[in-house]
Design an enzyme around this catalytic site. Structure first.
Site, PDB file in Angstrom:
ATOM      1  N   GLY A  40      -5.118   0.429 -12.928  1.00 44.35           N
ATOM      2  CA  GLY A  40      -6.254  -0.068 -12.148  1.00 44.35           C
ATOM      3  C   GLY A  40      -7.561   0.243 -12.851  1.00 44.35           C
ATOM      4  O   GLY A  40      -7.877  -0.330 -13.902  1.00 44.35           O
ATOM      5  N   VAL A  41      -8.278   1.185 -12.303  1.00 42.84           N
ATOM      6  CA  VAL A  41      -9.566   1.618 -12.866  1.00 42.84           C
ATOM      7  C   VAL A  41      -9.411   2.005 -14.349  1.00 42.84           C
ATOM      8  O   VAL A  41     -10.318   1.770 -15.156  1.00 42.84           O
ATOM      9  CB  VAL A  41     -10.114   2.818 -12.049  1.00 42.84           C
ATOM     10  CG1 VAL A  41     -11.367   3.401 -12.686  1.00 42.84           C
ATOM     11  CG2 VAL A  41     -10.404   2.402 -10.614  1.00 42.84           C
ATOM     12  N   ASP A  53       0.840  -1.195   0.000  1.00 49.12           N
ATOM     13  CA  ASP A  53       0.000   0.000   0.000  1.00 49.12           C
ATOM     14  C   ASP A  53       0.881   1.253   0.000  1.00 49.12           C
ATOM     15  O   ASP A  53       1.650   1.475   0.938  1.00 49.12           O
ATOM     16  CB  ASP A  53      -0.872  -0.063   1.271  1.00 49.12           C
ATOM     17  CG  ASP A  53      -1.812   1.117   1.395  1.00 49.12           C
ATOM     18  OD1 ASP A  53      -1.723   2.073   0.599  1.00 49.12           O
ATOM     19  OD2 ASP A  53      -2.646   1.068   2.323  1.00 49.12           O
ATOM     20  N   ILE A  54       0.740   2.068  -1.011  1.00 47.13           N
ATOM     21  CA  ILE A  54       1.614   3.257  -1.143  1.00 47.13           C
ATOM     22  C   ILE A  54       1.411   4.248   0.015  1.00 47.13           C
ATOM     23  O   ILE A  54       2.313   5.006   0.346  1.00 47.13           O
ATOM     24  CB  ILE A  54       1.388   3.934  -2.517  1.00 47.13           C
ATOM     25  CG1 ILE A  54       2.554   4.883  -2.846  1.00 47.13           C
ATOM     26  CG2 ILE A  54       0.047   4.647  -2.596  1.00 47.13           C
ATOM     27  CD1 ILE A  54       2.596   5.339  -4.296  1.00 47.13           C
ATOM     28  N   SER A  94      -2.512   4.386 -14.008  1.00 46.79           N
ATOM     29  CA  SER A  94      -3.456   3.942 -15.062  1.00 46.79           C
ATOM     30  C   SER A  94      -3.695   2.434 -15.119  1.00 46.79           C
ATOM     31  O   SER A  94      -4.471   1.981 -15.966  1.00 46.79           O
ATOM     32  CB  SER A  94      -3.031   4.423 -16.463  1.00 46.79           C
ATOM     33  OG  SER A  94      -3.241   5.807 -16.608  1.00 46.79           O
ATOM     34  N   GLY A 133      -9.291   3.248  -5.637  1.00 50.09           N
ATOM     35  CA  GLY A 133      -7.885   2.853  -5.807  1.00 50.09           C
ATOM     36  C   GLY A 133      -6.927   3.651  -4.944  1.00 50.09           C
ATOM     37  O   GLY A 133      -7.189   3.925  -3.769  1.00 50.09           O
ATOM     38  N   VAL A 134      -5.809   4.021  -5.545  1.00 50.66           N
ATOM     39  CA  VAL A 134      -4.771   4.785  -4.845  1.00 50.66           C
ATOM     40  C   VAL A 134      -5.355   6.108  -4.323  1.00 50.66           C
ATOM     41  O   VAL A 134      -5.091   6.524  -3.186  1.00 50.66           O
ATOM     42  CB  VAL A 134      -3.600   5.086  -5.815  1.00 50.66           C
ATOM     43  CG1 VAL A 134      -2.603   6.033  -5.189  1.00 50.66           C
ATOM     44  CG2 VAL A 134      -2.907   3.798  -6.234  1.00 50.66           C
ATOM     45  N   ASP A 135      -6.126   6.734  -5.166  1.00 49.92           N
ATOM     46  CA  ASP A 135      -6.720   8.037  -4.832  1.00 49.92           C
ATOM     47  C   ASP A 135      -7.552   7.949  -3.546  1.00 49.92           C
ATOM     48  O   ASP A 135      -7.393   8.769  -2.614  1.00 49.92           O
ATOM     49  CB  ASP A 135      -7.606   8.445  -6.027  1.00 49.92           C
ATOM     50  CG  ASP A 135      -7.913   9.927  -6.087  1.00 49.92           C
ATOM     51  OD1 ASP A 135      -7.330  10.677  -5.287  1.00 49.92           O
ATOM     52  OD2 ASP A 135      -8.731  10.317  -6.939  1.00 49.92           O
TER      53      ASP A 135
HETATM   54  N1  AR6 Z   1      -1.175   1.366  -3.000  1.00 44.90           N
HETATM   55  C1  AR6 Z   1      -0.490   1.047  -4.132  1.00 44.90           C
HETATM   56  N2  AR6 Z   1      -1.072   0.662  -5.283  1.00 44.90           N
HETATM   57  C2  AR6 Z   1      -2.437   0.604  -5.290  1.00 44.90           C
HETATM   58  C3  AR6 Z   1      -3.227   0.921  -4.157  1.00 44.90           C
HETATM   59  C4  AR6 Z   1      -2.546   1.324  -2.972  1.00 44.90           C
HETATM   60  N3  AR6 Z   1      -3.192   1.646  -1.859  1.00 44.90           N
HETATM   61  N4  AR6 Z   1      -4.541   0.762  -4.488  1.00 44.90           N
HETATM   62  C5  AR6 Z   1      -4.564   0.357  -5.782  1.00 44.90           C
HETATM   63  N5  AR6 Z   1      -3.309   0.236  -6.251  1.00 44.90           N
HETATM   64  P1  AR6 Z   1      -5.887   2.986  -9.625  1.00 44.90           P
HETATM   65  P2  AR6 Z   1      -5.754   4.394 -12.227  1.00 44.90           P
HETATM   66  C6  AR6 Z   1      -2.823  -0.141  -7.594  1.00 44.90           C
HETATM   67  O1  AR6 Z   1      -7.213   2.431  -9.970  1.00 44.90           O
HETATM   68  O2  AR6 Z   1      -5.819   3.115 -12.980  1.00 44.90           O
HETATM   69  C7  AR6 Z   1      -9.412   6.375  -9.093  1.00 44.90           C
HETATM   70  O3  AR6 Z   1     -10.768   6.209  -8.850  1.00 44.90           O
HETATM   71  C8  AR6 Z   1      -3.821  -0.808  -8.515  1.00 44.90           C
HETATM   72  O4  AR6 Z   1      -3.831  -2.219  -8.292  1.00 44.90           O
HETATM   73  O5  AR6 Z   1      -5.680   3.522  -8.271  1.00 44.90           O
HETATM   74  O6  AR6 Z   1      -4.749   5.430 -12.649  1.00 44.90           O
HETATM   75  C9  AR6 Z   1      -9.047   7.789  -9.495  1.00 44.90           C
HETATM   76  O7  AR6 Z   1      -9.862   8.735  -8.839  1.00 44.90           O
HETATM   77  C10 AR6 Z   1      -3.257  -0.454  -9.874  1.00 44.90           C
HETATM   78  O8  AR6 Z   1      -2.206  -1.354 -10.254  1.00 44.90           O
HETATM   79  O9  AR6 Z   1      -5.500   4.207 -10.647  1.00 44.90           O
HETATM   80  C11 AR6 Z   1      -9.293   7.784 -10.967  1.00 44.90           C
HETATM   81  O10 AR6 Z   1     -10.659   7.998 -11.271  1.00 44.90           O
HETATM   82  C12 AR6 Z   1      -2.618   0.918  -9.670  1.00 44.90           C
HETATM   83  O11 AR6 Z   1      -2.481   1.067  -8.261  1.00 44.90           O
HETATM   84  C13 AR6 Z   1      -8.906   6.395 -11.388  1.00 44.90           C
HETATM   85  O12 AR6 Z   1      -9.064   5.587 -10.225  1.00 44.90           O
HETATM   86  C14 AR6 Z   1      -3.453   2.090 -10.190  1.00 44.90           C
HETATM   87  O13 AR6 Z   1      -4.831   1.854  -9.950  1.00 44.90           O
HETATM   88  C15 AR6 Z   1      -7.455   6.308 -11.798  1.00 44.90           C
HETATM   89  O14 AR6 Z   1      -7.216   5.010 -12.286  1.00 44.90           O
END
Ligand code: AR6
Length: 170
Positions: A125-126, A11-12, A123, A33-35
């Site tokens: 994830g979602v 977890d970042i 990019s 996600g991360v956000d």
């Molecule tokens: N720590 C590290 N990596 C993570 C974590 C975490 N806590 N949670 C998820 N990941 P994403 P995107 C990984 O969806 O694709 C949001 O709703 C995850 O498995 O966070 O850029 C924003 O508001 C994946 O490999 O970001 C935007 O609407 C990576 O982080 C949208 O998602 C990125 O996943 C952005 O989508």
């Protein structure tokens, strides 16, 4: 200078760094996600600054490929750098926008004086970008960047993402 690239798993929001990069969306007002994790653990100070950015220079939101910094709130960092990755498209090559996220985040880090920067796999994830391709773009962009950042740490959420990035490190 070229930064040293390191990898971490998990977890970042548990990382300690000068700056932690958020895979945000243009609204800057949170998401999943991360956000979601960054705003949850970082607390309301981050959202408060994001709202101020929306009320001032980013009235229409932060464009894809750009980056902007706020406080890191309760996170173990001085800043969060928010960047907006492109949504994956199989019909349009948006690689340059994904590369821009890494370049622009490092440019903002340089402006701040950050020396250690933790990135998620933007990019992937979602926004559905294939992990292999995203890892290649991330690595190539950071390797060719001119920056005073000393360490770029990619923080990968699971074993598979970690292994894909580890293969790119070689
Ligand atoms: N720590 C590290 N990596 C993570 C974590 C975490 N806590 N949670 C998820 N990941 P994403 P995107 C990984 O969806 O694709 C949001 O709703 C995850 O498995 O966070 O850029 C924003 O508001 C994946 O490999 O970001 C935007 O609407 C990576 O982080 C949208 O998602 C990125 O996943 C952005 O989508």
């Amino acid at each position: 200078m070229t930064p040293t690239i390191t990898l971490a798993k998990g977890d970042i929001t548990r990382e300690s760094a000068d700056a932690i990069v958020n895979a945000a969306n243009s609204s800057l007002l949170g998401g999943g996600g991360v956000d979601g994790a960054i705003h949850r653990r970082g607390g309301p100070a981050i959202l408060e600054e994001c709202r101020k950015l929306r009320a001032s220079q980013y009235g229409k939101g932060l464009p894809t490929g750009q980056a902007v910094a706020t406080t890191a709130g309760e996170l173990d960092a001085r800043w969060v750098i928010h960047t907006v990755g492109p949504v994956w498209s199989s019909t349009e090559d948006r690689s340059e926008l994904l590369a821009s996220c890494y370049r622009e985040s490092l440019r903002v880090a340089d402006e701040l004086g950050a020396r250690t920067v933790a990135f998620p796999a933007i990019s992937t994830g979602v926004y559905r970008w294939p992990m292999e391709d995203a890892a290649r773009i991330a690595m190539e962009t950071v390797r060719s960047a001119t920056t005073a950042v000393e360490e770029v740490r990619f923080v990968l959420f699971d074993d598979r993402a970690y292994e894909v990035f580890a293969r790119q490190v070689g």
